[in-house]
Design a protein around this motif. Sequence first.
Motif, mmCIF file in Angstrom:
data_model
loop_
_atom_site.group_PDB
_atom_site.id
_atom_site.type_symbol
_atom_site.label_atom_id
_atom_site.label_comp_id
_atom_site.label_asym_id
_atom_site.label_seq_id
_atom_site.Cartn_x
_atom_site.Cartn_y
_atom_site.Cartn_z
ATOM 1 N N SER A 69 3.442 7.040 -7.726
ATOM 2 C CA SER A 69 4.836 7.110 -7.300
ATOM 3 C C SER A 69 5.382 8.505 -7.627
ATOM 4 O O SER A 69 4.749 9.280 -8.344
ATOM 5 C CB SER A 69 5.666 6.049 -8.032
ATOM 6 O OG SER A 69 5.630 6.281 -9.435
ATOM 7 N N SER A 70 6.555 8.811 -7.110
ATOM 8 C CA SER A 70 7.180 10.105 -7.426
ATOM 9 C C SER A 70 7.374 10.289 -8.935
ATOM 10 O O SER A 70 7.087 11.374 -9.466
ATOM 11 C CB SER A 70 8.525 10.227 -6.705
ATOM 12 O OG SER A 70 8.340 10.309 -5.314
ATOM 13 N N PRO A 71 7.871 9.264 -9.668
ATOM 14 C CA PRO A 71 8.015 9.440 -11.115
ATOM 15 C C PRO A 71 6.680 9.707 -11.823
ATOM 16 O O PRO A 71 6.633 10.463 -12.788
ATOM 17 C CB PRO A 71 8.628 8.112 -11.570
ATOM 18 C CG PRO A 71 9.303 7.574 -10.367
ATOM 19 C CD PRO A 71 8.464 7.992 -9.220
ATOM 20 N N HIS A 72 5.609 9.077 -11.343
ATOM 21 C CA HIS A 72 4.284 9.325 -11.926
ATOM 22 C C HIS A 72 3.932 10.801 -11.796
ATOM 23 O O HIS A 72 3.519 11.451 -12.762
ATOM 24 C CB HIS A 72 3.247 8.445 -11.216
ATOM 25 C CG HIS A 72 1.846 8.666 -11.704
ATOM 26 N ND1 HIS A 72 0.743 8.182 -11.040
ATOM 27 C CD2 HIS A 72 1.344 9.339 -12.785
ATOM 28 C CE1 HIS A 72 -0.353 8.528 -11.686
ATOM 29 N NE2 HIS A 72 -0.019 9.234 -12.749
ATOM 30 N N LEU A 73 4.113 11.356 -10.587
ATOM 31 C CA LEU A 73 3.785 12.760 -10.367
ATOM 32 C C LEU A 73 4.680 13.679 -11.189
ATOM 33 O O LEU A 73 4.212 14.679 -11.762
ATOM 34 C CB LEU A 73 3.906 13.107 -8.884
ATOM 35 C CG LEU A 73 2.608 13.016 -8.075
ATOM 36 C CD1 LEU A 73 2.091 11.586 -8.044
ATOM 37 C CD2 LEU A 73 2.798 13.543 -6.671
ATOM 38 N N LEU A 106 1.640 13.182 -22.467
ATOM 39 C CA LEU A 106 2.311 12.040 -21.866
ATOM 40 C C LEU A 106 1.290 11.066 -21.281
ATOM 41 O O LEU A 106 0.382 11.463 -20.544
ATOM 42 C CB LEU A 106 3.265 12.499 -20.760
ATOM 43 C CG LEU A 106 4.531 13.231 -21.212
ATOM 44 C CD1 LEU A 106 5.345 13.675 -20.001
ATOM 45 C CD2 LEU A 106 5.378 12.341 -22.118
ATOM 46 N N VAL A 107 1.456 9.807 -21.606
ATOM 47 C CA VAL A 107 0.570 8.751 -21.122
ATOM 48 C C VAL A 107 1.340 7.870 -20.147
ATOM 49 O O VAL A 107 2.375 7.288 -20.498
ATOM 50 C CB VAL A 107 0.037 7.894 -22.293
ATOM 51 C CG1 VAL A 107 -0.871 6.784 -21.764
ATOM 52 C CG2 VAL A 107 -0.698 8.769 -23.305
ATOM 53 N N HIS A 108 0.857 7.771 -18.932
ATOM 54 C CA HIS A 108 1.543 7.010 -17.894
ATOM 55 C C HIS A 108 1.314 5.514 -18.054
ATOM 56 O O HIS A 108 0.182 5.058 -18.231
ATOM 57 C CB HIS A 108 1.048 7.455 -16.515
ATOM 58 C CG HIS A 108 1.721 6.748 -15.379
ATOM 59 N ND1 HIS A 108 1.051 6.281 -14.273
ATOM 60 C CD2 HIS A 108 3.032 6.427 -15.189
ATOM 61 C CE1 HIS A 108 1.898 5.707 -13.444
ATOM 62 N NE2 HIS A 108 3.105 5.776 -13.973
ATOM 63 N N VAL A 109 2.423 4.757 -17.975
ATOM 64 C CA VAL A 109 2.351 3.291 -18.021
ATOM 65 C C VAL A 109 3.041 2.771 -16.757
ATOM 66 O O VAL A 109 4.270 2.726 -16.686
ATOM 67 C CB VAL A 109 3.040 2.724 -19.281
ATOM 68 C CG1 VAL A 109 2.876 1.201 -19.316
ATOM 69 C CG2 VAL A 109 2.477 3.358 -20.540
ATOM 70 N N PRO A 110 2.260 2.375 -15.738
ATOM 71 C CA PRO A 110 2.868 1.910 -14.484
ATOM 72 C C PRO A 110 3.317 0.455 -14.557
ATOM 73 O O PRO A 110 2.675 -0.375 -15.207
ATOM 74 C CB PRO A 110 1.736 2.071 -13.473
ATOM 75 C CG PRO A 110 0.488 1.902 -14.278
ATOM 76 C CD PRO A 110 0.798 2.469 -15.646
ATOM 77 N N ALA A 116 0.814 -1.227 0.000
ATOM 78 C CA ALA A 116 0.000 0.000 0.000
ATOM 79 C C ALA A 116 0.843 1.271 0.000
ATOM 80 O O ALA A 116 0.548 2.234 0.702
ATOM 81 C CB ALA A 116 -0.952 -0.001 1.201
ATOM 82 N N ASN A 117 1.899 1.266 -0.813
ATOM 83 C CA ASN A 117 2.775 2.438 -0.962
ATOM 84 C C ASN A 117 3.277 2.958 0.377
ATOM 85 O O ASN A 117 3.352 4.155 0.623
ATOM 86 C CB ASN A 117 2.055 3.553 -1.722
ATOM 87 C CG ASN A 117 3.032 4.564 -2.316
ATOM 88 O OD1 ASN A 117 4.226 4.305 -2.426
ATOM 89 N ND2 ASN A 117 2.525 5.723 -2.697
ATOM 90 N N GLY A 118 3.632 2.011 1.265
ATOM 91 C CA GLY A 118 4.226 2.385 2.537
ATOM 92 C C GLY A 118 3.273 2.425 3.707
ATOM 93 O O GLY A 118 3.704 2.531 4.863
ATOM 94 N N LEU A 119 1.970 2.331 3.465
ATOM 95 C CA LEU A 119 1.001 2.461 4.555
ATOM 96 C C LEU A 119 1.073 1.293 5.535
ATOM 97 O O LEU A 119 0.848 1.471 6.737
ATOM 98 C CB LEU A 119 -0.416 2.574 3.990
ATOM 99 C CG LEU A 119 -0.733 3.885 3.252
ATOM 100 C CD1 LEU A 119 -2.145 3.848 2.684
ATOM 101 C CD2 LEU A 119 -0.574 5.080 4.175
ATOM 102 N N VAL A 120 1.395 0.108 5.051
ATOM 103 C CA VAL A 120 1.512 -1.059 5.935
ATOM 104 C C VAL A 120 2.619 -0.822 6.959
ATOM 105 O O VAL A 120 2.440 -1.017 8.166
ATOM 106 C CB VAL A 120 1.788 -2.341 5.123
ATOM 107 C CG1 VAL A 120 2.103 -3.518 6.061
ATOM 108 C CG2 VAL A 120 0.586 -2.687 4.243
#
Length: 353
Positions: free
Chosen positions: A192-196, A209-213, A101-105
């Motif tokens: 994530s930071s790169p997404h932002l 730009l189209v994001h591809v995670p 969970a992106n660090g929430l755990v």
Amino acid sequence: MKSFTDLRSPLSSGRDLRKMRIDKISRRVGLAAMAFVALLVWSLDQARAQAAAPAFAPNRPVTLVVPFAAGGGTDVLARLVADKLGAAVKQTVIVDNRPGANGLVASQFVEKAKADGQTLMLGSNSTHVIAPLLLPDRSAADAMRSKFKLVAILAGTPLVLAVNATSEYKTLEQFLNKKDVDLTFGTFGVHSSPHLMGALLAARTGLRLVHVPYKGSAPAVTDLLSGTINSVFLTVAGISSFVEGKQLRALAITGKERLASLPDVPTFQERGITGLENPGWFAIFAPANLPDAVTADLREKIGGIMRQPEMRDKLRELGLQEVAIAPGKEMDVWDDSWAGTVEILKQTGISLN
């Protein structure tokens, strides 16, 4: 016949008695003074001993919680810091990987720990800024932030926009001029930071730009090399070996200055694109009520570790930057990132709750 002693006057006997009383009182006063001096010396010795003793002196192993799986760059950094900190405090520092969970755990585990310095967390602007700001309830974001104390900044985490070495885009300017088509960029995850940063780059330049995670940097690089996507926005560690091997071309980096490991790669700021100056960061966090004395002691120890020449070399190998923070200004880094990320989320239209 009476003796000479028997012939003494009553006045003389009274004087002797008073003298005896005075002598007795003097002895008592002298003993009390000696006792007071001894107590004062002991108190001063105790104060000196307490002043000399470290505020953080754990008597059992310390736990450093890492919000990502073992084996990645964050985990490598955590284990380097754990080894050095363990030597400094003369205790084992155990790295406890708790991904999810992106660090929430990891955050939820640490925030409930006793605030004594025995449980710490290696967090980042992703785990302690972006993740909470994207919670369904904004009040939950503020509540989460109030549950932590930022102990020390470890390093900056610049991000790199890169393309395939065979790409038609030789420079950032050529990439930015391609506004009439959709360009894909891969990252290691949604929010994530790169997404932002990629979304902000699009908002500032008009790029489509189209994001591809992806679930990590490696699969993103694999798809870039195969031509499946146009570019990646990743950490330096994720692409540096491919840049050195002439398989990828780095176009620009975030942050305010160039990297020693990529000296020929300009910053976005150099190319007139503002807003991408914050390279992100890694930091050590603790539960919010950690005593100030323990915080200061840990901060000093960790700062000393990060200034060691071998640690500086390791940071460069990991594609990280040394961060110079004025004493007592660590929280300002968190505050600035928080405010900056709120603005980025507003500008990019990424969900801000």
